[in-house]
Write a protein that holds these residues in place. Structure first.
Motif, mmCIF file in Angstrom:
data_model
loop_
_atom_site.group_PDB
_atom_site.id
_atom_site.type_symbol
_atom_site.label_atom_id
_atom_site.label_comp_id
_atom_site.label_asym_id
_atom_site.label_seq_id
_atom_site.Cartn_x
_atom_site.Cartn_y
_atom_site.Cartn_z
ATOM 1 N N PRO A 171 0.784 -1.247 0.000
ATOM 2 C CA PRO A 171 0.000 0.000 0.000
ATOM 3 C C PRO A 171 0.810 1.287 0.000
ATOM 4 N N GLY A 172 2.133 1.207 0.216
ATOM 5 C CA GLY A 172 2.952 2.410 0.269
ATOM 6 C C GLY A 172 3.403 2.723 1.686
ATOM 7 N N VAL A 173 4.139 3.814 1.818
ATOM 8 C CA VAL A 173 4.708 4.242 3.098
ATOM 9 C C VAL A 173 4.096 5.574 3.495
ATOM 10 N N LYS A 180 -15.095 17.384 10.111
ATOM 11 C CA LYS A 180 -14.833 15.953 9.990
ATOM 12 C C LYS A 180 -13.624 15.761 9.078
ATOM 13 N N VAL A 181 -12.712 14.883 9.493
ATOM 14 C CA VAL A 181 -11.541 14.564 8.672
ATOM 15 C C VAL A 181 -11.449 13.055 8.523
ATOM 16 N N ASP A 182 -11.465 12.603 7.285
ATOM 17 C CA ASP A 182 -11.248 11.184 7.021
ATOM 18 C C ASP A 182 -9.928 10.972 6.274
ATOM 19 N N THR A 183 -9.666 11.767 5.254
ATOM 20 C CA THR A 183 -8.404 11.661 4.525
ATOM 21 C C THR A 183 -7.250 12.106 5.417
ATOM 22 N N LEU A 184 -6.212 11.307 5.469
ATOM 23 C CA LEU A 184 -5.080 11.569 6.357
ATOM 24 C C LEU A 184 -3.870 11.980 5.541
ATOM 25 N N SER A 185 -3.417 13.214 5.691
ATOM 26 C CA SER A 185 -2.272 13.698 4.936
ATOM 27 C C SER A 185 -1.024 12.890 5.275
ATOM 28 N N GLY A 186 -0.304 12.493 4.237
ATOM 29 C CA GLY A 186 0.924 11.735 4.426
ATOM 30 C C GLY A 186 0.717 10.237 4.476
ATOM 31 N N TRP A 187 -0.533 9.793 4.635
ATOM 32 C CA TRP A 187 -0.814 8.366 4.763
ATOM 33 C C TRP A 187 -0.739 7.699 3.397
ATOM 34 N N CYS A 188 -0.668 6.375 3.405
ATOM 35 C CA CYS A 188 -0.600 5.603 2.168
ATOM 36 C C CYS A 188 -1.744 6.009 1.239
ATOM 37 N N GLY A 189 -1.392 6.356 0.020
ATOM 38 C CA GLY A 189 -2.387 6.799 -0.946
ATOM 39 C C GLY A 189 -2.622 8.296 -0.924
ATOM 40 N N HIS A 190 -2.107 8.977 0.095
ATOM 41 C CA HIS A 190 -2.243 10.437 0.199
ATOM 42 C C HIS A 190 -0.885 11.028 0.581
ATOM 43 N N PRO A 191 0.119 10.815 -0.276
ATOM 44 C CA PRO A 191 1.496 11.170 0.097
ATOM 45 C C PRO A 191 1.700 12.671 0.251
ATOM 46 N N LEU A 192 2.660 13.002 1.113
ATOM 47 C CA LEU A 192 3.094 14.385 1.183
ATOM 48 C C LEU A 192 3.774 14.749 -0.132
#
Length: 451
Positions: free
Chosen positions: A263-265, A392-404
């Motif tokens: 899934p990525g880092v 409300k926050v569901d998408t997590l910045s930096g998380w797998c699939g949402h890279p910095l």
């Protein structure tokens, strides 16, 4: 005789070769090394003294000057350097993570750099060892199905020890028999307790794993013996999880694709437990969107899944605050940012925090998914005068699939390293790591990091 599970796992590790790695894996590896060095340099300045004490401790132990203690100004034995640097890499809880949840860098990169410096090993082998270490940890986390977050064992001391040993197998060029012995030794070195979360000891789980990876590799190289099937019956899985595991996942799909790609880092944006990041991002957004000031706040409510690990309404120290969803959310709302200095004792016990922290309420909502990849959080701020605002926050910045973005990663790099390095040294370190595969050794990287 048919191959055991441990045979097959070791064969997977031995099969990792730089010239067969996809370009995406090599690029992620560069990013991992850069982020790992940055958070270790910053970890040397951890406010309660993790870096200071770890550095003083290994310096007092003496040891052949083989490897750098980052920000320490000296070298010590590879095992001692790996321990100190592993502690500092995890000291701020700023090191990266992925899915299933684990900290794959802080237990492994310190071991890799220590052995690479000791044996004058080049950048391609560093990347090869890092990829093997990551994949070994990812497969182990998938196989250890009973290894739940926040319960019983803290993952770096378990999976990190195996990952660091996998890296040592690659860097030391161990043969198959030696690799089996190294894994057998590692099985008896693995361990860590989640009850120590919030204390200095949590960071030492990564330090211990890194040191043990070095030790397991070196002992096996010299002919030390252990079980040749540590992952077989009555071994690693049965001992730690009493049969509640799926051991075959240790080898199924190994490197196809590498879990660095899928899934990525995840690269952390804030220096605190990853479960606090969604509420932090919600609080930061509310402050920005509504220009909230401390004196306007009446009450803060956080809707969150059933996960008590970060339910710490009254953290004992700034360090403990990294694992307090109440504190981390409040300090984000008050300051408009979350930095290393957000978790000092001075900030934890400042007047505005002491006044408002009792008014931060965590509401457990069983309808919110508990899976980290799918969960969300809602922060509601009740303002004086009767108005409430909600995010409300569901998408997590930096998380797998949402890279910095590269810009965000470099902002983090510079904010970390400037605590110990002048700008010119930081720029040189960045340039070296971004072409690490071309380097014949890591000497200059470690000289800069040594400060």
């Amino acid at each position: 005789m048919s191959a055991t599970l441990t045979d097959r796992f070791v064969d997977c590790i031995l099969s990792v070769h730089y010239d067969r790695l996809p370009p995406e894996v090599i690029e992620i590896s560069r990013q991992v090394v850069l982020d790992g060095l940055a958070v270790t340099l910053a970890g040397a300045t951890e406010p309660l003294g993790i870096g200071r004490i770890a550095t003083e401790y290994v310096k007092e132990q003496g040891g052949t000057p083989e490897a750098t203690v980052i920000a320490g100004g000296f070298k010590t034995s590879a095992a001692n350097a790996a321990f100190a640097n592993g502690c500092m890499a995890h000291a701020l809880d700023f090191d990266n993570t992925w899915y299933p949840l684990n900290h794959p860098t802080s237990p492994t990169l310190p071991a890799i750099l220590a052995l690479a410096e000791r044996n004058r090993i080049g950048g391609q082998k560093v990347i090869e060892a890092l990829v093997a270490a990551f994949e070994a940890q990812g497969r182990l986390r998938m196989a250890a199905t009973a290894m739940t977050t926040g319960a019983h064992f803290h993952k770096p001391g378990i999976t990190g020890t195996i990952g660091a040993t996998a890296a040592a197998i690659k860097l030391l060029g161990l043969d198959r028999r030696q690799a089996l012995m190294a894994m057998g030794i590692a099985g008896s070195r693995a361990g860590s307790l989640s009850i120590n979360t919030g204390s200095m000891t949590k960071s030492s789980h990564s330090g211990h794993a890194a040191r043990m990876g070095v030790e397991c590799g070196l002992l096996a190289q010299k002919g030390w013996t252990a079980s040749a099937d540590v992952f077989g019956p009555k071994g690693f899985f049965d001992t730690f999880w009493n049969g509640d595991a799926e051991p075959e996942k240790l080898v199924e799909g190994f490197g196809a694709p590498y879990r660095m790609i899928k899934p990525g880092v995840g690269f952390k944006k804030h220096p605190s437990n990853y479960f606090t990041h969604r509420p932090i991002d919600a609080a930061l957004a509310l402050r920005l969107e509504h220009d909230i000031k401390a004196q306007q706040v009446e009450r803060v409510t956080i809707d969150f899944p059933e996960f008590r690990y970060v339910d710490r309404p009254d953290p004992e120290t700034g360090l403990d605050g990294k694992f307090s969803i109440q504190y981390a959310t409040l300090v984000a709302l008050l300051d408009g940012e979350v930095t290393v200095d957000s978790f000092t004792n001075e900030r934890r016990f400042a007047a505005d925090v002491k006044e408002l922290l009792p008014r931060v309420e965590l509401k457990i909502d069983p309808s919110i998914p508990g899976d980290f990849d799918e969960t969300w959080a809602v922060v509601t701020v009740a303002l004086k005068g009767g108005r409430s605002v909600r995010k409300k926050v569901d998408t997590l910045s930096g998380w797998c699939g949402h890279p910095l973005s590269r810009e965000e990663r470099l902002k983090k790099f510079h904010s970390c390293v400037r605590r110990k390095l002048p700008t010119a040294a930081a720029d040189e370190l960045l340039a070296l790591v971004e072409r690490i595969e071309t380097l014949g050794d890591v000497d200059r990287i470690m000289a800069i990091a040594r400060c």
